[in-house]
Design an enzyme around this catalytic site. Sequence first.
Site, PDB file in Angstrom:
ATOM      1  N   SER A  25       0.859  -1.201   0.000  1.00  0.00           N
ATOM      2  CA  SER A  25       0.000   0.000   0.000  1.00  0.00           C
ATOM      3  C   SER A  25       0.880   1.230   0.000  1.00  0.00           C
ATOM      4  CB  SER A  25      -0.876   0.012   1.252  1.00  0.00           C
ATOM      5  OG  SER A  25      -1.542   1.260   1.387  1.00  0.00           O
ATOM      6  N   TYR A  59      -2.399  -0.727  10.146  1.00  0.00           N
ATOM      7  CA  TYR A  59      -2.395  -1.130   8.729  1.00  0.00           C
ATOM      8  C   TYR A  59      -1.101  -0.683   8.056  1.00  0.00           C
ATOM      9  CZ  TYR A  59      -3.933  -1.188   3.818  1.00  0.00           C
ATOM     10  OH  TYR A  59      -4.031  -1.422   2.469  1.00  0.00           O
TER      11      TYR A  59
HETATM   12  P1  NAD Z   1     -10.834  -6.424  -0.360  1.00  0.00           P
HETATM   13  O1  NAD Z   1     -11.168  -6.371   1.079  1.00  0.00           O
HETATM   14  O2  NAD Z   1     -11.844  -5.937  -1.318  1.00  0.00           O
HETATM   15  O3  NAD Z   1     -10.362  -7.908  -0.750  1.00  0.00           O
HETATM   16  C1  NAD Z   1      -9.413  -8.569   0.044  1.00  0.00           C
HETATM   17  C2  NAD Z   1      -9.533 -10.059  -0.163  1.00  0.00           C
HETATM   18  O4  NAD Z   1      -8.565 -10.687   0.720  1.00  0.00           O
HETATM   19  C3  NAD Z   1     -10.904 -10.619   0.195  1.00  0.00           C
HETATM   20  O5  NAD Z   1     -11.349 -11.496  -0.811  1.00  0.00           O
HETATM   21  C4  NAD Z   1     -10.649 -11.349   1.510  1.00  0.00           C
HETATM   22  O6  NAD Z   1     -11.521 -12.467   1.726  1.00  0.00           O
HETATM   23  C5  NAD Z   1      -9.201 -11.782   1.340  1.00  0.00           C
HETATM   24  N1  NAD Z   1      -8.568 -12.074   2.623  1.00  0.00           N
HETATM   25  C6  NAD Z   1      -8.575 -11.307   3.735  1.00  0.00           C
HETATM   26  N2  NAD Z   1      -7.948 -11.928   4.725  1.00  0.00           N
HETATM   27  C7  NAD Z   1      -7.544 -13.125   4.247  1.00  0.00           C
HETATM   28  C8  NAD Z   1      -6.845 -14.223   4.817  1.00  0.00           C
HETATM   29  N3  NAD Z   1      -6.474 -14.221   6.104  1.00  0.00           N
HETATM   30  N4  NAD Z   1      -6.567 -15.292   4.025  1.00  0.00           N
HETATM   31  C9  NAD Z   1      -6.991 -15.320   2.732  1.00  0.00           C
HETATM   32  N5  NAD Z   1      -7.676 -14.317   2.159  1.00  0.00           N
HETATM   33  C10 NAD Z   1      -7.950 -13.232   2.908  1.00  0.00           C
HETATM   34  O7  NAD Z   1      -9.488  -5.586  -0.525  1.00  0.00           O
HETATM   35  P2  NAD Z   1      -8.820  -4.895  -1.807  1.00  0.00           P
HETATM   36  O8  NAD Z   1      -9.150  -3.461  -1.753  1.00  0.00           O
HETATM   37  O9  NAD Z   1      -9.045  -5.683  -3.025  1.00  0.00           O
HETATM   38  O10 NAD Z   1      -7.309  -4.991  -1.353  1.00  0.00           O
HETATM   39  C11 NAD Z   1      -6.400  -5.974  -1.850  1.00  0.00           C
HETATM   40  C12 NAD Z   1      -5.028  -5.631  -1.296  1.00  0.00           C
HETATM   41  O11 NAD Z   1      -4.659  -4.328  -1.728  1.00  0.00           O
HETATM   42  C13 NAD Z   1      -4.988  -5.607   0.226  1.00  0.00           C
HETATM   43  O12 NAD Z   1      -3.760  -6.150   0.680  1.00  0.00           O
HETATM   44  C14 NAD Z   1      -5.081  -4.141   0.544  1.00  0.00           C
HETATM   45  O13 NAD Z   1      -4.503  -3.843   1.786  1.00  0.00           O
HETATM   46  C15 NAD Z   1      -4.326  -3.530  -0.616  1.00  0.00           C
HETATM   47  N6  NAD Z   1      -4.665  -2.134  -0.885  1.00  0.00           N
HETATM   48  C16 NAD Z   1      -5.940  -1.762  -1.209  1.00  0.00           C
HETATM   49  C17 NAD Z   1      -6.203  -0.420  -1.447  1.00  0.00           C
HETATM   50  C18 NAD Z   1      -7.581   0.069  -1.818  1.00  0.00           C
HETATM   51  O14 NAD Z   1      -7.801   1.292  -1.848  1.00  0.00           O
HETATM   52  N7  NAD Z   1      -8.523  -0.801  -2.120  1.00  0.00           N
HETATM   53  C19 NAD Z   1      -5.181   0.536  -1.364  1.00  0.00           C
HETATM   54  C20 NAD Z   1      -3.894   0.124  -1.033  1.00  0.00           C
HETATM   55  C21 NAD Z   1      -3.641  -1.225  -0.803  1.00  0.00           C
END
Ligand code: NAD
Length: 256
Positions: A134, A147
Amino acid sequence: MDGIALVTGAAQGIGRAVAVAFAAGGTRVAAVDRDADGVAKLAAEFDGIAAHPADVSSAAQVEDVVAAVEAGLGPITVLVNVAGILRTGPVLGCSDADWADTFAVNATGVFHASRAVARRMRVRRAGAIVTVSSNAAGVPRAGMAAYAASKAAATHFTKSLGLELAEYGIRCNVVAPGSTDTPMQRAMWAGHPGGPAAGAAAVVAGDPAAYRSGIPLGRIAEPEDIADAVLFLASERARHITMHDLYVDGGATLRA
Ligand code: NAD
């Protein structure tokens, strides 16, 4: 791209977009997520994607799933760590459980999956690992300390692993997204008094009172924007790139 990609967090959001993009390019995908229904639906929808439910915070489940993928599909050529969770709030209100859960998935989960896959890649002297971290890993953010710290751990772990594995020809890189339109991001907009659209607009505009810059390119990322960067770093076109941290945040951290 030939090969087999194991993608964690594949049931929705960025992980889903990464899995779909690999499958569209001819890479077979092992979709790993603790949301068993979510990965089953994804696998039913797309040829070339197989569902492998597992919780990345469990070393045993990760080892079992990696062994099952290699036995069933073949050698994993790409690992993409996407699974992550976000619990927001000030540090003074952060519970022990919030802190521990955040690190268990965002940092330790990356360790579990990377270790299990890299042990096998090392024998073959081939492979690429990409961790979706992130932009909060590099910039302090109010209300996101646990986080941000967990993501900084994931980023630095991945780069350090890249140094250890370079002699085997295995590359390890990081993609650092900014705000991206996924269920995780939408959950934050939902709390905005003006509704989700106003919440998204506020993210783009930024908030000087919270010392948070906006997004210079003027838009929230689509998950596919992040997937493109992941696929590039996983591909042979990036064969001379390792230990890199690629920000895909529309310039939000004024460094991309
Ligand atoms: P999301 O919450 O929409 O999806 C995350 C997925 O990870 C879900 O399907 C969930 O079931 C799975 N997950 C969570 N814990 C788990 C575990 N212990 N074992 C297996 N699966 C697990 O999130 P997203 O927005 O798609 O984010 C994906 C990645 O990108 C994350 O690591 C998040 O921190 C990072 N990220 C997202 C953003 C954003 O703005 N969306 C920004 C920066 C970083």
